[in-house]
Design a protein around this motif. Structure first.
Motif, short mmCIF file in Angstrom:
data_model
loop_
_atom_site.label_atom_id
_atom_site.label_comp_id
_atom_site.label_asym_id
_atom_site.label_seq_id
_atom_site.Cartn_x
_atom_site.Cartn_y
_atom_site.Cartn_z
N VAL A 26 49.68 29.66 44.12
CA VAL A 26 50.02 30.44 45.31
C VAL A 26 48.81 30.53 46.25
CG1 VAL A 26 50.60 32.77 46.14
CG2 VAL A 26 51.90 31.74 44.27
N LYS A 27 47.64 30.80 45.68
CA LYS A 27 46.42 30.88 46.50
C LYS A 27 46.10 29.52 47.13
CE LYS A 27 44.64 34.64 43.68
NZ LYS A 27 43.71 35.00 42.62
N PHE A 28 46.32 28.45 46.38
CA PHE A 28 46.12 27.09 46.88
C PHE A 28 47.04 26.82 48.07
CE2 PHE A 28 47.27 22.62 46.91
CZ PHE A 28 46.05 21.96 46.78
N ILE A 29 48.31 27.19 47.93
CA ILE A 29 49.30 26.97 48.99
C ILE A 29 48.93 27.77 50.23
CG2 ILE A 29 51.72 27.36 49.65
CD1 ILE A 29 52.35 26.79 46.59
N ILE A 30 48.57 29.02 50.05
CA ILE A 30 48.23 29.87 51.20
C ILE A 30 47.08 29.27 52.00
CG2 ILE A 30 47.21 32.10 51.83
CD1 ILE A 30 48.99 33.32 49.58
N LYS A 31 46.05 28.76 51.32
CA LYS A 31 44.91 28.16 52.01
C LYS A 31 45.30 26.92 52.80
CE LYS A 31 40.84 29.39 49.35
NZ LYS A 31 39.77 28.86 48.51
N ARG A 32 46.31 26.21 52.35
CA ARG A 32 46.71 24.95 52.98
C ARG A 32 47.95 25.09 53.84
NH1 ARG A 32 43.83 24.98 48.82
NH2 ARG A 32 42.20 23.44 48.50
N ASP A 33 48.34 26.32 54.09
CA ASP A 33 49.50 26.64 54.93
C ASP A 33 49.08 27.67 55.98
OD1 ASP A 33 52.12 26.98 55.94
OD2 ASP A 33 52.59 28.47 54.40
N PRO A 34 48.14 27.30 56.86
CA PRO A 34 47.64 28.28 57.83
C PRO A 34 48.71 28.77 58.81
CG PRO A 34 46.81 26.09 58.34
CD PRO A 34 47.51 26.00 57.02
N ALA A 35 49.77 28.00 58.99
CA ALA A 35 50.85 28.41 59.90
C ALA A 35 51.75 29.46 59.24
CB ALA A 35 51.67 27.20 60.33
N ASP A 123 48.48 37.48 32.86
CA ASP A 123 48.18 38.89 33.06
C ASP A 123 49.34 39.72 32.53
OD1 ASP A 123 45.72 38.57 34.41
OD2 ASP A 123 46.77 38.15 36.28
N GLU A 124 49.09 41.00 32.37
CA GLU A 124 50.14 41.92 31.95
C GLU A 124 51.00 42.34 33.14
OE1 GLU A 124 50.86 42.73 28.76
OE2 GLU A 124 49.32 41.23 28.33
N THR A 125 50.44 42.23 34.35
CA THR A 125 51.18 42.61 35.55
C THR A 125 51.15 41.45 36.55
OG1 THR A 125 49.21 43.55 36.57
CG2 THR A 125 50.61 45.06 35.31
N CYS A 126 52.02 41.52 37.53
CA CYS A 126 52.13 40.46 38.53
C CYS A 126 50.96 40.51 39.52
CB CYS A 126 53.44 40.58 39.29
SG CYS A 126 54.87 40.12 38.28
N LEU A 127 50.74 39.38 40.15
CA LEU A 127 49.74 39.25 41.20
C LEU A 127 49.98 40.28 42.29
CD1 LEU A 127 47.54 37.47 42.71
CD2 LEU A 127 49.48 36.25 43.67
N VAL A 128 48.94 40.95 42.71
CA VAL A 128 49.02 41.90 43.82
C VAL A 128 48.27 41.27 44.99
CG1 VAL A 128 48.43 44.21 44.64
CG2 VAL A 128 49.11 43.87 42.25
N PRO A 129 48.97 40.98 46.09
CA PRO A 129 48.31 40.31 47.22
C PRO A 129 47.31 41.24 47.92
CG PRO A 129 50.56 40.87 47.79
CD PRO A 129 50.39 41.21 46.34
N THR A 130 46.32 40.63 48.53
CA THR A 130 45.36 41.39 49.32
C THR A 130 46.06 41.93 50.56
OG1 THR A 130 44.67 39.49 50.62
CG2 THR A 130 43.44 39.93 48.56
N ARG A 131 45.43 42.89 51.21
CA ARG A 131 46.00 43.49 52.42
C ARG A 131 46.28 42.42 53.48
NH1 ARG A 131 43.45 48.95 54.29
NH2 ARG A 131 43.42 48.86 52.05
N GLU A 132 45.37 41.44 53.61
CA GLU A 132 45.52 40.38 54.61
C GLU A 132 46.71 39.48 54.33
OE1 GLU A 132 42.39 40.46 52.75
OE2 GLU A 132 41.81 42.07 54.11
N LEU A 133 47.05 39.31 53.06
CA LEU A 133 48.12 38.40 52.68
C LEU A 133 49.45 39.08 52.42
CD1 LEU A 133 46.18 36.03 50.29
CD2 LEU A 133 46.75 35.67 52.69
#
Length: 141
Positions: A26-35, A123-133
Motif C-alpha cells: 500500500v505504501k509502495f502504491i501511494i508513493k507511485r500514485d501521486p495523482a 500486526d495484531e491491528t490494521c494499518l492506521v494511515p497518517t493524517r496526510e494519507l
C-alpha cells in the motif's frame, strides 16, 4: 460501454490490513500514485466487507488483494497487474505479464500469499494511515 476521458474511474484496493507485506505494498502504491487514483480499505474493515459484498466478490477474495474498478473486481495476480498498470512509469510495463497464463500467475501469487506472515510478519491491528494519507483510505462509518 466507454468511459469518457474526463470521467474519473473509481479504483479501490482492498488489502490485508494486518500483513506487513500488504501494508508495504500500500505504501509502495501511494508513493507511485501521486495523482491519487487509488483509494484503500482493509479486507477486515466494515468498508472493505461492504465493498466486497457490493462488487459480488466471492469468499476466495479474502486471501487476496482485491481491486474494485468501476464496479468490477479483480483478485490475485490480475489485481496486482492492473494496479501496476495504474502507477507511474515504469511500473505499467509489468502489465505485459498478463499474457502469462492465469493459472501460473496465480500459483506464484498464492505461494507468496501463503507464506507472507512467516516471511514478512503481521500486526495484531490494521494499518492506521497518517493524517496526510487519511483521505486515501475509506473509513468505516
Amino acid at each position: 460501454m466507454s468511459v469518457q476521458r474526463n470521467q474519473r474511474i473509481e479504483r479501490v484496493i482492498l488489502f490485508d490490513g494486518v500483513c506487513h507485506l500488504c501494508q508495504g505494498a500500500v505504501k509502495f502504491i501511494i508513493k507511485r500514485d501521486p495523482a491519487g487514483r487509488f483509494r484503500f480499505a482493509s479486507l477486515q474493515s466494515e468498508a472493505g466487507s461492504r465493498l466486497l459484498q457490493a462488487s459480488g466478490a466471492h469468499v476466495e477474495s479474502l486471501d487476496s488483494v482485491v481491486l474494485i474498478e468501476n464496479g468490477s473486481y479483480y483478485i490475485r495476480s490480475a489485481a496486482a497487474l492492473r494496479i501496476a498498470r495504474g502507477l507511474r512509469y515504469p511500473w505499467p510495463l509489468l502489465y505485459a505479464l498478463i499474457v502469462v497464463p492465469k493459472g501460473l500467475r496465480d500459483a506464484v501469487y498464492q505461494f507468496i500469499a501463503r507464506h507472507r506472515y512467516r516471511w514478512f510478519g503481521k500486526d495484531e491491528t490494521c494499518l492506521v494511515p497518517t493524517r496526510e494519507l487519511r483521505e486515501r483510505f475509506l473509513e468505516d462509518r
